[in-house]
Design a protein around this motif. Structure first.
Motif, PDB file in Angstrom:
ATOM      1  N   ASP A   1     -41.740  13.947 -89.842  1.00 53.28           N
ATOM      2  CA  ASP A   1     -40.953  13.811 -91.130  1.00 53.28           C
ATOM      3  C   ASP A   1     -41.921  14.260 -92.083  1.00 53.28           C
ATOM      4  N   ARG A   2     -43.013  14.004 -92.317  1.00 54.21           N
ATOM      5  CA  ARG A   2     -43.818  14.767 -93.325  1.00 54.21           C
ATOM      6  C   ARG A   2     -44.308  15.935 -93.410  1.00 54.21           C
ATOM      7  N   ALA A   3     -44.361  16.151 -91.930  1.00 52.60           N
ATOM      8  CA  ALA A   3     -44.888  17.679 -91.487  1.00 52.60           C
ATOM      9  C   ALA A   3     -43.849  18.570 -91.961  1.00 52.60           C
ATOM     10  N   VAL A   4     -42.779  18.482 -91.610  1.00 54.76           N
ATOM     11  CA  VAL A   4     -41.650  19.254 -91.968  1.00 54.76           C
ATOM     12  C   VAL A   4     -41.550  19.685 -93.433  1.00 54.76           C
ATOM     13  N   ASP A   5     -41.788  18.729 -94.183  1.00 54.29           N
ATOM     14  CA  ASP A   5     -41.658  18.795 -95.752  1.00 54.29           C
ATOM     15  C   ASP A   5     -42.960  19.666 -95.994  1.00 54.29           C
TER      16      ASP A   5
END
Length: 198
Positions: A17-21
């Motif tokens: 979830d953090r990586a896609v941002d």
């Protein structure tokens, strides 16, 4: 063991979830185990145990972004009848996806397309495949509408290509703070949906 597996699934989702941002802001090359450890509060070793290599992390991040896109844009549109109604729903959901935005940097795929289009390899293949699939999805709905006599359009594949280019341009405009671009997108889209005389 079940609890450990569940923790692993939750940890993967937290990281992805953090990586896609991050990847929507800086593209997939902006990802690193150390940065994700800092931003998620997990250990670097723990994240590396989940993904093993940076390339695996990048691929999983891309797959996660694609799942999120499908859940937000594609699957809701599939509830509409095939043809014009589904095509318009795809465009509407895409605009919501970009306006919201679903990812911190706007369209995840636009952010990565410009980075990897000239760099052959597995990441470029993923980005190119997603791009082709999206244009094909748009052209498929246009073809269905033509086949059933709902619209007149001599080249649905070219139209889908042109509309996708307009959507990418709209993503940039939205990132630059131009919300009025949505109305312009609909004017362009409607120009491709000329009703057939029945």
């Amino acid at each position: 063991m079940d609890k450990r597996l569940l923790r692993g699934v939750r940890s993967r989702k937290l990281v992805l979830d953090r990586a896609v941002d991050i990847a929507s802001l800086e593209n997939l090359d902006g990802l690193s185990f150390g940065r994700l450890a800092t931003e998620t509060g997990m250990s670097k070793a723990g994240i590396q145990a989940l993904f093993e290599t940076k390339q695996a992390l990048q691929k999983d991040t891309f797959a996660h972004a694609l799942d999120m896109f499908r859940d937000f844009v594609v699957r809701p549109a599939e509830a509409k009848p095939q043809g014009v109604a589904r095509f318009r729903e795809l465009i509407d959901r895409w605009l919501q996806y970009a306006e919201r935005p679903l990812f911190a940097g706007g369209c995840f795929f636009a952010a990565n397309l410009t980075q990897f289009d000239s760099h052959p390899g597995p990441l470029r293949d993923l980005v190119a495949g997603a791009q082709r699939a999206w244009i094909t999805r748009l052209s498929t709905e246009l073809k269905h509408a033509i086949k059933h006599g709902d619209i007149v359009n001599s080249d649905p594949e070219l139209s889908a290509f042109q509309i996708e280019a307009v959507l990418r341009s709209a993503n940039t405009a939205l990132r630059l703070g131009e919300p009025a671009v949505t109305r312009k997108v609909w004017r362009v889209v409607d120009s491709f949906l000329t009703a057939a005389d029945k």
